[in-house]
Motif scaffolding. Structure first.
Motif, mmCIF file in Angstrom:
data_model
loop_
_atom_site.group_PDB
_atom_site.id
_atom_site.type_symbol
_atom_site.label_atom_id
_atom_site.label_comp_id
_atom_site.label_asym_id
_atom_site.label_seq_id
_atom_site.Cartn_x
_atom_site.Cartn_y
_atom_site.Cartn_z
ATOM 1 N N GLU A 126 -11.039 4.731 -11.679
ATOM 2 C CA GLU A 126 -10.119 4.653 -10.377
ATOM 3 C C GLU A 126 -11.019 4.860 -9.317
ATOM 4 N N ASP A 127 -10.723 4.312 -7.848
ATOM 5 C CA ASP A 127 -11.392 4.476 -6.859
ATOM 6 C C ASP A 127 -11.280 6.037 -6.057
ATOM 7 N N SER A 147 -2.603 11.661 -3.460
ATOM 8 C CA SER A 147 -1.705 12.734 -3.485
ATOM 9 C C SER A 147 -1.690 12.679 -5.280
ATOM 10 N N LYS A 165 -9.552 13.527 -3.414
ATOM 11 C CA LYS A 165 -9.123 14.164 -1.937
ATOM 12 C C LYS A 165 -8.224 15.346 -2.491
ATOM 13 N N ASP A 208 -9.796 -0.608 0.303
ATOM 14 C CA ASP A 208 -9.532 -1.502 1.390
ATOM 15 C C ASP A 208 -9.059 -0.919 2.733
HETATM 16 P P1 IMP Z 1 -2.044 8.500 -4.619
HETATM 17 O O1 IMP Z 1 -1.114 7.995 -5.553
HETATM 18 O O2 IMP Z 1 -1.613 9.115 -3.623
HETATM 19 O O3 IMP Z 1 -3.114 9.396 -5.358
HETATM 20 O O4 IMP Z 1 -2.781 7.310 -4.034
HETATM 21 C C1 IMP Z 1 -3.711 6.448 -4.679
HETATM 22 C C2 IMP Z 1 -4.157 5.297 -4.032
HETATM 23 O O5 IMP Z 1 -3.935 5.160 -2.746
HETATM 24 C C3 IMP Z 1 -5.461 5.016 -4.401
HETATM 25 O O6 IMP Z 1 -5.606 4.322 -5.669
HETATM 26 C C4 IMP Z 1 -5.935 4.028 -3.188
HETATM 27 O O7 IMP Z 1 -5.412 2.690 -3.626
HETATM 28 C C5 IMP Z 1 -4.925 4.315 -2.158
HETATM 29 N N1 IMP Z 1 -5.724 5.213 -1.223
HETATM 30 C C6 IMP Z 1 -5.527 6.737 -1.094
HETATM 31 N N2 IMP Z 1 -6.517 7.069 -0.020
HETATM 32 C C7 IMP Z 1 -7.057 5.992 0.436
HETATM 33 C C8 IMP Z 1 -8.098 5.835 1.387
HETATM 34 O O8 IMP Z 1 -8.774 6.925 2.042
HETATM 35 N N3 IMP Z 1 -8.884 4.752 1.970
HETATM 36 C C9 IMP Z 1 -8.092 3.768 0.907
HETATM 37 N N4 IMP Z 1 -6.937 3.730 0.018
HETATM 38 C C10 IMP Z 1 -6.824 4.859 -0.339
#
Ligand code: IMP
Ligand code: MG
Length: 187
Positions: free
Chosen positions: A104-105, A109, A136, A164
């Motif tokens: 994963e990139d 959250s 993060k 992106d």
């Molecule tokens: P989560 O579900 O909040 O952990 O978010 C995951 C997804 O949000 C990642 O797989 C990214 O695609 C997107 N994302 C979260 N932070 C960033 C950022 O700083 N830049 C670009 N995409 C982000």
């Protein structure tokens, strides 16, 4: 002429050489951890994980398969956090008997990967681990086990190397911090 992304770039957070070095290190650790594994499967979470996957796979010396899965969260915009995750494109192969490593990139959250891990676990792989390029930690709302982390980063919105900015600039070869004022001035 400045490159089109430059007006949105506040600063470079992780330069290309540092990225490549760290990806090589991760590849070496993963190769050692899975040295005796004959059924390793890397699952790339599209689209953000694609650059990381293609570099990482070339540093893994253990024979392995790769596959791709796309998930999306409802809600648009740079900072939308939503709990509604869904599969946009599913895997093409079964996980039975496979040692699965998700690539994963970024974990923010944690909702996306919490959903993905539960779903993949229900398909009964031999094992399931997670490798993320960026983490993060301060933004975490759902706790998920992460086995391999490229870089712990501060709470800043970043782009490049697969990540992106409104679907663009995934091809930028480093991790850059988005200039939110420049972004606001656009809309
Ligand atoms: P989560 O579900 O909040 O952990 O978010 C995951 C997804 O949000 C990642 O797989 C990214 O695609 C997107 N994302 C979260 N932070 C960033 C950022 O700083 N830049 C670009 N995409 C982000
Ligand atoms: Mg992602």
């Amino acid at each position: 002429m400045p490159a089109p992304y430059e007006k949105y770039l506040k600063e470079i957070m992780i330069d290309t050489e540092t990225l490549h070095q760290r990806v090589a290190e991760l590849g070496a650790v993963i190769s050692s951890d899975y040295a005796d594994c004959d059924a390793l499967l890397l699952i790339c979470i599209l689209k953000g994980g694609v650059m990381f996957l293609t570099d990482l796979t070339r540093h893994i010396t253990v024979p392995h398969e790769i596959d791709f899965m796309a998930v999306s969260s409802y809600g648009k915009g740079a900072r939308s956090t939503t709990k509604n995750v869904r599969i946009v494109m599913d895997l093409s192969i079964s996980l039975a008997g496979k040692h699965v490593l998700i690539v994963e990139d970024i974990i923010d959250s944690g909702y996306t990967l919490d959903f993905v891990m539960r779903m993949l676990q229900s398909r009964q792989p031999a094992s399931l681990r997670l490798c993320t390029l960026l983490n993060k930690q301060s933004r975490r709302e759902v706790q998920i086990p992460i086995h391999y982390v490229g870089f712990e980063i501060e709470d800043k919105f970043v782009f490049g190397y697969g990540l992106d900015l409104d679907e663009k600039f995934r091809n930028v070869p480093f991790i850059g911090v988005v200039d939110l004022d420049a972004l606001k001035a656009d809309s």
